[in-house]
Scaffold this motif. Structure first.
Motif, short mmCIF file in Angstrom:
data_model
loop_
_atom_site.label_atom_id
_atom_site.label_comp_id
_atom_site.label_asym_id
_atom_site.label_seq_id
_atom_site.Cartn_x
_atom_site.Cartn_y
_atom_site.Cartn_z
N ARG A 144 2.06 5.65 -6.60
CA ARG A 144 1.05 4.58 -6.59
C ARG A 144 1.49 3.41 -7.46
O ARG A 144 1.33 2.25 -7.09
N ASP A 145 2.08 3.72 -8.64
CA ASP A 145 2.62 2.67 -9.51
C ASP A 145 3.64 1.83 -8.76
O ASP A 145 3.60 0.60 -8.78
N ALA A 146 4.57 2.51 -8.09
CA ALA A 146 5.65 1.82 -7.38
C ALA A 146 5.09 0.95 -6.27
O ALA A 146 5.56 -0.17 -6.05
N GLU A 147 4.07 1.46 -5.57
CA GLU A 147 3.47 0.70 -4.48
C GLU A 147 2.81 -0.58 -5.01
O GLU A 147 2.99 -1.67 -4.46
N ILE A 148 2.07 -0.45 -6.10
CA ILE A 148 1.40 -1.61 -6.71
C ILE A 148 2.43 -2.60 -7.24
O ILE A 148 2.28 -3.82 -7.07
N LEU A 149 3.49 -2.09 -7.85
CA LEU A 149 4.51 -2.97 -8.40
C LEU A 149 5.25 -3.72 -7.28
O LEU A 149 5.57 -4.90 -7.42
N ARG A 150 5.52 -3.03 -6.16
CA ARG A 150 6.18 -3.70 -5.02
C ARG A 150 5.32 -4.84 -4.49
O ARG A 150 5.81 -5.93 -4.21
N LEU A 151 4.02 -4.59 -4.35
CA LEU A 151 3.11 -5.64 -3.87
C LEU A 151 3.04 -6.80 -4.86
O LEU A 151 3.02 -7.97 -4.47
N THR A 152 3.02 -6.47 -6.13
CA THR A 152 3.00 -7.51 -7.17
C THR A 152 4.27 -8.34 -7.12
O THR A 152 4.24 -9.58 -7.21
N ALA A 153 5.40 -7.66 -6.94
CA ALA A 153 6.68 -8.36 -6.86
C ALA A 153 6.74 -9.29 -5.65
O ALA A 153 7.41 -10.33 -5.68
N ASP A 154 6.03 -8.93 -4.59
CA ASP A 154 5.98 -9.77 -3.38
C ASP A 154 5.03 -10.96 -3.53
O ASP A 154 4.91 -11.77 -2.62
N GLY A 155 4.35 -11.02 -4.69
CA GLY A 155 3.44 -12.14 -4.94
C GLY A 155 2.02 -11.91 -4.45
O GLY A 155 1.22 -12.84 -4.38
N THR A 156 1.69 -10.68 -4.13
CA THR A 156 0.34 -10.36 -3.65
C THR A 156 -0.65 -10.42 -4.81
O THR A 156 -0.42 -9.78 -5.85
N ASN A 174 -5.30 -1.79 -14.54
CA ASN A 174 -4.94 -0.66 -15.41
C ASN A 174 -3.57 -0.11 -15.04
O ASN A 174 -2.76 0.23 -15.91
N HIS A 175 -3.32 0.00 -13.72
CA HIS A 175 -2.01 0.46 -13.26
C HIS A 175 -0.90 -0.48 -13.74
O HIS A 175 0.14 -0.04 -14.21
N LEU A 176 -1.14 -1.78 -13.61
CA LEU A 176 -0.13 -2.76 -14.00
C LEU A 176 0.15 -2.71 -15.50
O LEU A 176 1.30 -2.84 -15.94
N SER A 177 -0.90 -2.49 -16.29
CA SER A 177 -0.70 -2.34 -17.74
C SER A 177 0.11 -1.08 -18.05
O SER A 177 1.03 -1.10 -18.88
N ALA A 178 -0.21 0.00 -17.33
CA ALA A 178 0.52 1.26 -17.54
C ALA A 178 1.98 1.13 -17.10
O ALA A 178 2.89 1.65 -17.76
N ILE A 179 2.20 0.42 -16.00
CA ILE A 179 3.56 0.21 -15.49
C ILE A 179 4.39 -0.55 -16.51
O ILE A 179 5.55 -0.21 -16.79
#
Length: 201
Positions: A144-156, A174-179
């Motif tokens: 889930r972390d990786a999925e959220i980080l990929r979307l964030t990296a894409d500018g979502t 919260n996930h982004l802070s944990a990542i």
């Protein structure tokens, strides 16, 4: 006798590697190629046991990725030469079904050893690159972390990520802070860089 096809765009480098391999009693450089267009034809003509390919150029990497070389010469092994790598790139290179990878900074006997190992049906990873993979450590990110980080990296945007994954905006944050904490990054952008270089996303 081990038959080698050498693929290297730079003539000086190609000549040096060819001379190095040809010194060995059990290795013969049966052909050399400098570009993509001639490699498959030469390989089919000389039927090498090993193709040594410099993948630092885009052309070389694309050539290594082409399936027709493997499909048409299934007994031929690929040994990929590269100057440096990251865990992500190493994983991608190995996914090309290469028999081995070796640093262009490696001592001469290591290249010869790699060629011989491939012919015996073994894989060869330069110790220098193996250390790169080990230094990256285990992946601290959950799927889930990786999925959220990929979307964030894409500018979502965070809200859109939350909608796509059926999460609350607070949960995504919260996930982004944990990542960021797990990767040791200073911020989200740094976390993305670290995750990419480590092959975690």
């Amino acid at each position: 006798m081990i038959r080698v096809l050498l693929v290297e765009k730079a003539r000086l480098m190609r000549g040096a590697v060819a001379a190095l391999l040809s010194r060995e009693e059990d290795i013969e450089v049966v052909a050399e190629a400098g570009g993509d267009g001639e490699v498959i034809a030469r390989a089919l003509m000389c039927r090498p046991d090993v193709v040594v390919i410099d993948v630092d150029s885009k052309e070389g990497e694309e050539l290594a990725a082409r399936s027709d070389l493997r499909a048409r010469l299934p007994d031929c092994r690929m040994l990929l030469l590269m100057a440096s790598t990251t865990p992500e790139r190493l994983r991608r290179i190995l996914d090309l079904h290469a028999g081995g990878v070796i640093s262009t900074n490696a001592p001469a006997d290591r290249l010869v050893h790699g060629v011989r190992k491939l012919v015996r049906g073994q894989r060869f990873i330069d110790p220098e690159f193996a250390l790169v993979a080990l230094d990256a450590g285990a992946n601290p990110l959950t799927p889930r972390d990786a999925e959220i980080l990929r979307l964030t990296a894409d500018g979502t945007p965070t809200r859109e990520i939350a909608e796509r994954l059926s999460l609350s905006v607070a949960t995504v944050r919260n996930h982004l802070s944990a990542i960021t904490r797990k990767t040791g990054g200073r911020n989200r952008i740094d976390a993305i860089r670290i995750a990419r270089e480590s092959g975690w996303m």
